[in-house]
Design a protein around this motif. Structure first.
Motif, PDB file in Angstrom:
ATOM      1  N   UNK A   1       2.586 -16.773 -35.159  1.00  0.00           N
ATOM      2  CA  UNK A   1       3.266 -16.331 -36.357  1.00  0.00           C
ATOM      3  C   UNK A   1       4.151 -15.119 -36.143  1.00  0.00           C
ATOM      4  N   UNK A   2       4.267 -14.658 -34.887  1.00  0.00           N
ATOM      5  CA  UNK A   2       5.107 -13.496 -34.590  1.00  0.00           C
ATOM      6  C   UNK A   2       5.834 -13.721 -33.269  1.00  0.00           C
ATOM      7  N   UNK A   3       6.618 -12.723 -32.867  1.00  0.00           N
ATOM      8  CA  UNK A   3       7.377 -12.828 -31.625  1.00  0.00           C
ATOM      9  C   UNK A   3       7.088 -11.658 -30.693  1.00  0.00           C
ATOM     10  N   UNK A   4       5.860 -11.163 -30.707  1.00  0.00           N
ATOM     11  CA  UNK A   4       5.459 -10.068 -29.830  1.00  0.00           C
ATOM     12  C   UNK A   4       5.015 -10.608 -28.478  1.00  0.00           C
ATOM     13  N   UNK A   5       5.204  -9.790 -27.420  1.00  0.00           N
ATOM     14  CA  UNK A   5       4.703 -10.157 -26.099  1.00  0.00           C
ATOM     15  C   UNK A   5       3.262  -9.687 -25.956  1.00  0.00           C
ATOM     16  N   UNK A   6       2.484 -10.448 -25.221  1.00  0.00           N
ATOM     17  CA  UNK A   6       1.085 -10.117 -24.989  1.00  0.00           C
ATOM     18  C   UNK A   6       0.807 -10.146 -23.490  1.00  0.00           C
ATOM     19  N   UNK A   7       0.646  -8.967 -22.853  1.00  0.00           N
ATOM     20  CA  UNK A   7       0.436  -8.930 -21.406  1.00  0.00           C
ATOM     21  C   UNK A   7      -0.944  -9.403 -20.977  1.00  0.00           C
ATOM     22  N   UNK A   8      -1.899  -9.457 -21.887  1.00  0.00           N
ATOM     23  CA  UNK A   8      -3.256  -9.882 -21.554  1.00  0.00           C
ATOM     24  C   UNK A   8      -3.600 -11.087 -22.413  1.00  0.00           C
ATOM     25  N   UNK A   9      -4.404 -12.002 -21.883  1.00  0.00           N
ATOM     26  CA  UNK A   9      -4.756 -13.226 -22.591  1.00  0.00           C
ATOM     27  C   UNK A   9      -5.262 -12.991 -24.001  1.00  0.00           C
ATOM     28  N   UNK A  10      -4.665 -13.674 -24.961  1.00  0.00           N
ATOM     29  CA  UNK A  10      -4.997 -13.522 -26.363  1.00  0.00           C
ATOM     30  C   UNK A  10      -5.444 -14.864 -26.915  1.00  0.00           C
ATOM     31  N   UNK A  11      -6.544 -14.892 -27.625  1.00  0.00           N
ATOM     32  CA  UNK A  11      -7.014 -16.126 -28.243  1.00  0.00           C
ATOM     33  C   UNK A  11      -6.075 -16.486 -29.382  1.00  0.00           C
ATOM     34  N   UNK A  12      -5.587 -17.704 -29.376  1.00  0.00           N
ATOM     35  CA  UNK A  12      -4.701 -18.165 -30.431  1.00  0.00           C
ATOM     36  C   UNK A  12      -5.562 -18.788 -31.528  1.00  0.00           C
ATOM     37  N   UNK A  13      -5.802 -18.042 -32.574  1.00  0.00           N
ATOM     38  CA  UNK A  13      -6.756 -18.440 -33.611  1.00  0.00           C
ATOM     39  C   UNK A  13      -6.332 -19.666 -34.398  1.00  0.00           C
ATOM     40  N   UNK A  14      -5.064 -20.028 -34.378  1.00  0.00           N
ATOM     41  CA  UNK A  14      -4.603 -21.196 -35.140  1.00  0.00           C
ATOM     42  C   UNK A  14      -4.811 -22.507 -34.388  1.00  0.00           C
ATOM     43  N   UNK A  15      -5.326 -22.443 -33.175  1.00  0.00           N
ATOM     44  CA  UNK A  15      -5.494 -23.655 -32.372  1.00  0.00           C
ATOM     45  C   UNK A  15      -6.970 -23.903 -32.095  1.00  0.00           C
ATOM     46  N   UNK A  16      -7.393 -25.135 -32.375  1.00  0.00           N
ATOM     47  CA  UNK A  16      -8.761 -25.556 -32.092  1.00  0.00           C
ATOM     48  C   UNK A  16      -8.736 -26.989 -31.567  1.00  0.00           C
ATOM     49  N   UNK A  17      -9.740 -27.365 -30.839  1.00  0.00           N
ATOM     50  CA  UNK A  17      -9.875 -28.731 -30.310  1.00  0.00           C
ATOM     51  C   UNK A  17      -8.727 -29.129 -29.396  1.00  0.00           C
ATOM     52  N   UNK A  18      -8.216 -28.182 -28.611  1.00  0.00           N
ATOM     53  CA  UNK A  18      -7.109 -28.454 -27.694  1.00  0.00           C
ATOM     54  C   UNK A  18      -7.653 -29.047 -26.399  1.00  0.00           C
TER      55      UNK A  18
END
Length: 159
Positions: A94-111
């Motif tokens: 939902x944003x366009x920020x960079x993340x240098x460390x692994x971030x859990x993507x809360x909108x994704x499940x059962x991938x």
């Protein structure tokens, strides 16, 4: 690298998924903001302070991985960890920020599977639906800041 079962390349780095569910990274990762997703090593280049290594490093805290794509990993529990460049909202956060460390993507499940590109990502869910995030040119330009269904599982039709 022994026991690699998958490999993926980014702009200036590469990832290997090992049989034990951990991930190794090597290269630079500076171009797309990945910065080794938290892994660090002294540079092999004496004329620069850049973090660059030819030695594959473990990404700290990343375990139980079942699939990788540059800047992303799908875990056995169906969640996704992503890091690096997010200028087109390709992480689906939902944003366009960079993340240098692994971030859990809360909108994704059962991938079950993932595929990433410079400005887009695709996520295959366990039941067969494909979600898209980021910039997409299908019939017109779309910028999906949160994952949107692109293909849905449909019953096969007789010819």
């Amino acid at each position: 690298i022994d026991s690699a079962i998958a490999i993926s390349a980014g702009v200036d780095y590469a990832l290997a998924l090992l049989r034990d569910g951990t991930v190794r990274v090597w290269g630079s990762g500076v171009s797309d903001g990945c910065m080794f997703a938290g892994a660090r090593s002294p540079s092999i280049h004496k004329d620069t302070d850049a973090q660059w290594t030819a030695k594959p490093l473990a990404i700290p805290g990343l375990r139980n991985v079942v699939a990788i794509s540059a800047g992303a990993s799908a875990l056995a529990d169906g969640t996704v960890r992503m890091w690096g460049y997010n200028g087109f909202a390709s992480m689906g956060l939902g944003n366009q920020e960079e993340y240098p460390v692994g971030l859990k993507t809360s909108r994704l499940r059962s991938v079950a599977a993932i595929s990433t590109g410079f400005n887009r990502s695709y996520f295959v869910l366990r039941h067969g639906t494909v979600l898209a995030a980021g910039a997409h040119l299908i019939d017109r330009f779309n910028l999906y800041k949160v994952p949107q269904p692109l293909l849905k599982k449909e019953p096969a039709q007789d010819p």
